[in-house]
Design an enzyme around this catalytic site. Structure first.
Site, mmCIF file in Angstrom:
data_model
loop_
_atom_site.group_PDB
_atom_site.id
_atom_site.type_symbol
_atom_site.label_atom_id
_atom_site.label_comp_id
_atom_site.label_asym_id
_atom_site.label_seq_id
_atom_site.Cartn_x
_atom_site.Cartn_y
_atom_site.Cartn_z
ATOM 1 N N ASN A 9 0.867 -1.178 0.000
ATOM 2 C CA ASN A 9 0.000 0.000 0.000
ATOM 3 C C ASN A 9 0.908 1.235 0.000
ATOM 4 O O ASN A 9 1.440 1.616 1.039
ATOM 5 C CB ASN A 9 -0.899 -0.031 1.246
ATOM 6 C CG ASN A 9 -1.795 1.194 1.328
ATOM 7 O OD1 ASN A 9 -1.870 1.992 0.387
ATOM 8 N ND2 ASN A 9 -2.478 1.345 2.447
ATOM 9 N N LYS A 11 0.106 4.242 -0.484
ATOM 10 C CA LYS A 11 -0.567 5.439 0.053
ATOM 11 C C LYS A 11 -0.308 6.642 -0.855
ATOM 12 O O LYS A 11 -0.176 6.474 -2.057
ATOM 13 C CB LYS A 11 -0.154 5.678 1.516
ATOM 14 C CG LYS A 11 -0.357 4.415 2.360
ATOM 15 C CD LYS A 11 -0.268 4.655 3.844
ATOM 16 C CE LYS A 11 -0.484 3.337 4.585
ATOM 17 N NZ LYS A 11 -0.508 3.473 6.034
ATOM 18 N N HIS A 97 -9.927 1.337 4.321
ATOM 19 C CA HIS A 97 -8.669 1.486 5.074
ATOM 20 C C HIS A 97 -8.917 2.434 6.250
ATOM 21 O O HIS A 97 -9.718 3.370 6.145
ATOM 22 C CB HIS A 97 -7.577 2.039 4.151
ATOM 23 C CG HIS A 97 -6.227 2.006 4.799
ATOM 24 N ND1 HIS A 97 -5.813 2.981 5.681
ATOM 25 C CD2 HIS A 97 -5.220 1.105 4.731
ATOM 26 C CE1 HIS A 97 -4.593 2.670 6.119
ATOM 27 N NE2 HIS A 97 -4.215 1.536 5.563
ATOM 28 N N GLU A 99 -7.344 4.834 7.341
ATOM 29 C CA GLU A 99 -7.133 6.265 7.032
ATOM 30 C C GLU A 99 -8.359 6.844 6.322
ATOM 31 O O GLU A 99 -8.693 8.012 6.508
ATOM 32 C CB GLU A 99 -5.846 6.426 6.206
ATOM 33 C CG GLU A 99 -4.609 6.227 7.088
ATOM 34 C CD GLU A 99 -3.398 5.605 6.403
ATOM 35 O OE1 GLU A 99 -3.322 5.625 5.155
ATOM 36 O OE2 GLU A 99 -2.523 5.078 7.120
ATOM 37 N N GLU A 169 -5.949 -4.711 10.430
ATOM 38 C CA GLU A 169 -4.904 -3.719 10.671
ATOM 39 C C GLU A 169 -5.203 -2.964 11.959
ATOM 40 O O GLU A 169 -6.001 -2.012 11.959
ATOM 41 C CB GLU A 169 -4.854 -2.724 9.515
ATOM 42 C CG GLU A 169 -4.547 -3.359 8.172
ATOM 43 C CD GLU A 169 -3.947 -2.351 7.200
ATOM 44 O OE1 GLU A 169 -2.812 -2.589 6.768
ATOM 45 O OE2 GLU A 169 -4.583 -1.340 6.910
ATOM 46 N N GLY A 175 1.986 2.481 10.740
ATOM 47 C CA GLY A 175 2.917 3.589 10.580
ATOM 48 C C GLY A 175 3.582 4.013 11.878
ATOM 49 O O GLY A 175 4.229 5.047 11.947
ATOM 50 N N SER A 215 2.953 -2.018 10.395
ATOM 51 C CA SER A 215 4.396 -2.084 10.601
ATOM 52 C C SER A 215 5.013 -3.444 10.276
ATOM 53 O O SER A 215 5.954 -3.887 10.937
ATOM 54 C CB SER A 215 4.764 -1.647 12.028
ATOM 55 O OG SER A 215 4.351 -0.308 12.239
HETATM 56 P P1 PGA Z 1 2.394 0.412 7.711
HETATM 57 O O1 PGA Z 1 0.942 0.629 7.013
HETATM 58 O O2 PGA Z 1 2.930 -0.878 7.163
HETATM 59 O O3 PGA Z 1 3.186 1.616 7.309
HETATM 60 O O4 PGA Z 1 2.150 0.340 9.173
HETATM 61 C C1 PGA Z 1 0.061 -0.439 6.802
HETATM 62 C C2 PGA Z 1 -1.207 0.059 6.172
HETATM 63 O O5 PGA Z 1 -1.715 1.131 6.572
HETATM 64 O O6 PGA Z 1 -1.764 -0.580 5.246
#
Ligand code: PGA
Length: 253
Positions: A9, A11, A97, A99, A169, A175, A215
């Protein structure tokens, strides 16, 4: 048998030149993606057509949109439809997601509409769920995720649910560099699978891929993916580094 999946992803990152360089260096690394595995690149929308064209020559490698709208077409300025994705060869989309839920107020019902439309149009939804830190600290994560599943997925038929990829998640691990332990991931994945089994029966639940996100990196992927109910990962930060993501692909079961 359910697939083992490494999904990147990206983003809202990278220029087109950077995106091409990253994609090409991962594809050129000679990764072998077997029939029971899948690699997916959720690239920013302006690069979807480029990426879809590029991966078309590779087996079991696909491109995904990071989002899609809930209506088929019409006066929805700025949105992308499922049929637009299909017309450029994109047949996967991340839906819900955290976000999108947090910054764009996407709720379970709206997400349910998107999932349904994707399935009607033969686009694979990568449905995201997961709890925030206060929910985890209160020990209420199982019920929280269960409600997300019930409100967004459980109107689907048994045939439809088997087309969905679920990504668990935990928001507190996205993140942040803070990964859920492999045992915490397994515990929630087993809970999700038992909810699916309760609703659709065990055989159906065994066919649904459940990815872990939050992560994931080269150094922890093997241990997390090694858990019986973890079928790969949805990877943000580490998917922007070619060597990291290649190692994550290699960590798939
Ligand atoms: P990350 O993000 O691996 O940077 O924690 C995962 C995601 O939001 O899909």
């Amino acid at each position: 048998m359910r697939k083992q999946i490494a999904a990147a992803n990206w983003k809202m990152n990278l220029t087109v030149t950077e995106a091409e360089t990253l994609l090409y260096s991962i594809l050129d690394a000679g990764i072998e993606v077997s029939e029971n595995q899948k690699v997916v690149f959720a690239v920013p929308s302006p690069y979807l057509a480029m990426a879809a064209k590029k991966v078309a020559d590779y087996n079991n490698i696909s491109v995904a949109a990071q989002n899609v709208y809930s209506k088929k077409s019409g006066a929805f300025t700025g949105e992308t439809s499922v049929s637009m994705l299909k017309s450029i060869g994109v047949v996967h989309a991340i839906i819900g997601h955290s976000e999108r839920r947090e910054y764009f107020n996407e709720g379970n019902q709206f997400i349910a509409e998107k999932v349904k439309l994707c399935l009607q149009e033969s686009v694979v939804p990568i449905f995201c769920c997961g709890e925030a830190l206060p929910v985890r600290e209160a020990g209420e994560q199982n019920g929280f995720v269960q409600t997300q599943l019930e409100e967004s997925l459980f109107d689907l038929s048994a045939d439809e649910i088997q087309q969905v990829v679920i990504a668990y998640e935990p928001i507190w691990a996205i993140g942040t560099g803070k990964t859920a332990s492999s045992d915490q991931a397994q515990e929630m994945h087993a809970h999700i699978r038992s909810q699916l089994a309760g609703k659709y029966g065990e055989a159906v639940s065994e066919n649904v891929s459940i990815l872990y996100g939050g992560s994931v990196k080269a150094s922890n992927a093997k241990e997390i993916f090694g858990k019986p109910d973890v079928d790969g990962g949805l990877v943000g930060g580490a998917s922007l580094i070619a060597d990291e993501f290649v190692a994550i692909i290699k960590a798939l079961k």
